[in-house]
Write a protein that holds these residues in place. Structure first.
Motif, short mmCIF file in Angstrom:
data_model
loop_
_atom_site.label_atom_id
_atom_site.label_comp_id
_atom_site.label_asym_id
_atom_site.label_seq_id
_atom_site.Cartn_x
_atom_site.Cartn_y
_atom_site.Cartn_z
N GLU A 1 0.84 -1.21 0.00
CA GLU A 1 0.00 0.00 0.00
C GLU A 1 0.88 1.26 0.00
O GLU A 1 0.45 2.34 -0.37
N PHE A 2 2.13 1.11 0.46
CA PHE A 2 3.02 2.28 0.56
C PHE A 2 3.98 2.39 -0.62
O PHE A 2 4.28 3.48 -1.08
N VAL A 3 4.51 1.25 -1.07
CA VAL A 3 5.47 1.23 -2.18
C VAL A 3 5.07 0.07 -3.09
O VAL A 3 4.60 -0.96 -2.60
N THR A 4 5.30 0.22 -4.38
CA THR A 4 4.89 -0.89 -5.25
C THR A 4 6.01 -1.92 -5.37
O THR A 4 7.20 -1.57 -5.31
N PRO A 5 5.63 -3.18 -5.58
CA PRO A 5 6.64 -4.22 -5.80
C PRO A 5 7.55 -3.89 -6.98
O PRO A 5 8.73 -4.23 -6.97
N LEU A 6 7.01 -3.17 -7.95
CA LEU A 6 7.81 -2.82 -9.13
C LEU A 6 9.05 -2.00 -8.75
O LEU A 6 10.12 -2.15 -9.36
N THR A 7 8.92 -1.15 -7.72
CA THR A 7 10.06 -0.35 -7.26
C THR A 7 11.21 -1.28 -6.89
O THR A 7 12.35 -1.11 -7.34
N PHE A 8 10.92 -2.28 -6.08
CA PHE A 8 11.98 -3.19 -5.61
C PHE A 8 12.46 -4.10 -6.73
O PHE A 8 13.64 -4.42 -6.81
N ARG A 9 11.54 -4.50 -7.60
CA ARG A 9 11.93 -5.35 -8.73
C ARG A 9 12.92 -4.60 -9.61
O ARG A 9 13.92 -5.16 -10.08
N SER A 10 12.65 -3.31 -9.84
CA SER A 10 13.53 -2.51 -10.70
C SER A 10 14.90 -2.32 -10.05
O SER A 10 15.91 -2.31 -10.73
N ILE A 11 14.92 -2.16 -8.74
CA ILE A 11 16.19 -1.92 -8.03
C ILE A 11 17.03 -3.19 -7.94
O ILE A 11 18.24 -3.17 -8.14
N THR A 12 16.36 -4.30 -7.62
CA THR A 12 17.13 -5.53 -7.34
C THR A 12 17.30 -6.41 -8.57
O THR A 12 18.15 -7.30 -8.59
N GLY A 13 16.44 -6.19 -9.58
CA GLY A 13 16.48 -7.05 -10.77
C GLY A 13 15.98 -8.45 -10.46
O GLY A 13 16.23 -9.40 -11.20
N ARG A 14 15.27 -8.60 -9.35
CA ARG A 14 14.77 -9.90 -8.92
C ARG A 14 13.26 -9.83 -8.73
O ARG A 14 12.72 -8.76 -8.40
N PRO A 15 12.55 -10.97 -8.90
CA PRO A 15 11.12 -10.95 -8.62
C PRO A 15 10.86 -10.63 -7.15
O PRO A 15 11.67 -10.97 -6.29
N VAL A 16 9.76 -9.96 -6.89
CA VAL A 16 9.41 -9.58 -5.51
C VAL A 16 8.25 -10.47 -5.05
O VAL A 16 7.27 -10.63 -5.78
N VAL A 17 8.38 -11.05 -3.87
CA VAL A 17 7.33 -11.95 -3.38
C VAL A 17 6.36 -11.14 -2.52
O VAL A 17 6.78 -10.46 -1.58
N THR A 18 5.08 -11.23 -2.87
CA THR A 18 4.08 -10.49 -2.09
C THR A 18 3.01 -11.43 -1.51
O THR A 18 2.36 -11.09 -0.54
N LYS A 19 2.84 -12.58 -2.17
CA LYS A 19 1.79 -13.50 -1.69
C LYS A 19 2.36 -14.90 -1.55
O LYS A 19 3.27 -15.29 -2.28
N MET A 20 1.79 -15.66 -0.62
CA MET A 20 2.23 -17.05 -0.42
C MET A 20 1.81 -17.93 -1.58
O MET A 20 2.54 -18.81 -1.99
N PHE A 21 0.61 -17.68 -2.08
CA PHE A 21 0.08 -18.59 -3.09
C PHE A 21 -0.07 -17.87 -4.42
O PHE A 21 -1.16 -17.67 -4.93
N GLU A 22 1.07 -17.43 -4.93
CA GLU A 22 1.06 -16.70 -6.20
C GLU A 22 1.76 -17.61 -7.21
O GLU A 22 2.97 -17.81 -7.12
N LEU A 23 1.01 -18.17 -8.13
CA LEU A 23 1.58 -19.20 -8.99
C LEU A 23 2.70 -18.66 -9.87
O LEU A 23 3.60 -19.39 -10.27
N ALA A 24 2.66 -17.35 -10.15
CA ALA A 24 3.68 -16.78 -11.03
C ALA A 24 5.04 -16.68 -10.34
O ALA A 24 6.07 -16.58 -10.97
N SER A 25 5.05 -16.73 -9.00
CA SER A 25 6.32 -16.55 -8.28
C SER A 25 7.07 -17.87 -8.17
O SER A 25 6.49 -18.91 -7.85
N GLU A 26 8.38 -17.80 -8.41
CA GLU A 26 9.19 -19.03 -8.35
C GLU A 26 9.30 -19.56 -6.93
O GLU A 26 9.71 -20.68 -6.71
N TYR A 27 8.95 -18.74 -5.92
CA TYR A 27 9.11 -19.16 -4.54
C TYR A 27 7.81 -19.65 -3.89
O TYR A 27 7.82 -20.16 -2.79
#
Ligand code: CTP
Length: 399
Positions: free
Chosen positions: A45-71
């Protein structure tokens, strides 16, 4: 150096300070770490996952059951991959959940399942922080070995003043480096470092000093901390922020530095004198400000200050610096001999872009056999590590 190639799980939770975690992610990534960000739902709600994805170049995990996430499938994969878990900012709610072992989101799951050390930087309203239940939760987590950095004092998002601010990103970085390096090659060693240019008073306003920035000494203190050492930094005034996790002793004059070093080396394994100590001081210090009208010319009578490195001796290793403008290696070898040093680090102050005030340095490291190792122009942080490589080897040999 301690951050390079490390996998750092950065947990970001729902605080207004979440935007500062972007800077932390950026600095960790720039230092060579692989940064895996986990955001709680509130954090998004404060910062978007895209911000961190752009900075780290890595996928950002936000949900436990997100099929698109490798984790998502392997919910403890990040817990196993982590060299360290850092939660910044950590809300009172997240801290309470961690203390209770609740694992209803990916961050809780990861912290519960990891064997890696955990560093937490809290951020919350002062009353929430001081509430007994929060304090009990903090005590519980501390007893389990979690490291806390902050919170700091200041103006909080709600307008109140008090404890609850997320500490500066550099402090969090310092804590991460210290925790990662605690089993390094200087673990259980006490290292005393001096830094900066001493100030010798002339009157209540003026002093005699030099152009030393303190950068080399501060880099040495941080590098020793990141290799597991207990560090005392005896520092003359300089414009640098105090390093996290280091005992800082502030001094001004050569005499004060002498006293502080004598005290600090009591149980030391190493003394590194990186300070630019004034060789002379005014014989008398005027109690009132010397006025322009007083005379058309003014002479100051100077006397020698104590040679700290020359006089402070003991069972510890003694490393000196030699800033020279002529005959670099010969002069440095002479100082090494005269002061009975274990190592001397010499640099040519006439080389442009390095040495006094600069971020880089080109040095020659000379040992008592007279052997000179010439290093290329390197950032002072790297020079510090190269010096400590030699120190660690000498300590290992001594043992
Ligand atoms: N040093 C010290 N006390 C002093 C002067 C220097 O402990 N009063 C230390 C410095 O911190 C450095 C080493 O001695 O590690 C050499 O410092 P430098 O100023 O180069 O040596 P000096 O012996 O003062 O020689 P000179 O200034 O004449 O070159």
């Amino acid at each position: 150096m301690v951050l390079s190639d490390k996998t750092i799980v950065l947990g970001v939770t729902g605080s207004i300070a979440a935007y500062k975690a972007a800077d932390l992610a950026s600095k960790l990534t720039q230092a060579g770490a692989k940064v895996e960000v986990i955001m709680t739902e509130a954090a998004t709600e404060f910062v978007t996952p895209l911000t961190f994805r752009s900075i780290t170049g890595r996928p950002v995990v936000t949900k436990m059951f997100e099929l698109a996430s490798e984790y998502s499938v392997e919910h403890v994969a990040l817990a196993e991959a982590a060299d360290i878990v850092v939660i910044a900012p950590a809300t009172a709610n997240t801290i309470a959940k961690l203390a209770a072992g609740i694992a209803d989101d990916m961050l809780g799951c990861t912290v519960l399942a990891t064997e890696a050390p955990v560093v937490i930087a809290p951020a919350m309203n002062v009353n929430m922080y001081q509430n007994k239940v929060t304090q009990e939760n903090l005590d519980k987590l501390k007893a389990r070995g979690f490291t806390f950095v902050g919170p700091g004092y200041g103006r909080l998002a709600c307008g109140d003043m008090g404890l609850g601010r997320l500490v500066d990103v550099d402090e969090i970085l310092g804590a991460v480096c210290q925790v990662l390096g605690r089993k390094g090659d200087l673990a259980d060693k006490r290292v005393v470092v001096t830094a900066g240019g001493t100030q010798e008073p002339v009157d209540p306003v003026r002093c005699l000093t030099n152009r030393s920035s303190g950068k080399m000494g501060y880099a040495l203190a941080e590098a020793a901390r990141d290799r597991g050492a207990e560090v005392v930094l005896v520092t003359a005034p300089c414009a640098l922020g105090k390093p996290y996790g280091v005992e800082v002793v502030d001094v001004a004059t050569a005499e004060e530095m002498y006293g502080a070093v004598k005290k600090a080396v009591a149980k030391a394994d190493v003394l590194v004198m990186a300070a630019a100590v004034a060789d002379y001081r005014p014989v008398t210090v005027s109690k009132s400000k010397i006025k322009r009208q007083q005379a058309v010319s003014l002479s100051l009578e100077l006397e020698r200050t104590p040679d700290i490195l020359g006089q402070v001796k003991g069972k510890f290793l003694r490393v000196g610096f030699a800033a020279e403008s002529d005959n670099l290696v010969a002069n440095a070898r002479q100082k090494l001999k005269d002061k009975h040093l274990d190592l001397i680090v010499a640099n040519d102050i006439t080389t442009p872009g390095c040495g006094i005030g600069a971020d880089a340095n080109q040095v020659v490291i000379i040992d008592p056999s007279g052997k000179a190792e010439k290093l290329p122009l390197l950032p002072k942080k790297e020079v510090a590590d190269r010096i400590l490589d030699r120190v660690a080897k000498m300590l290992a040999k001594k043992r």
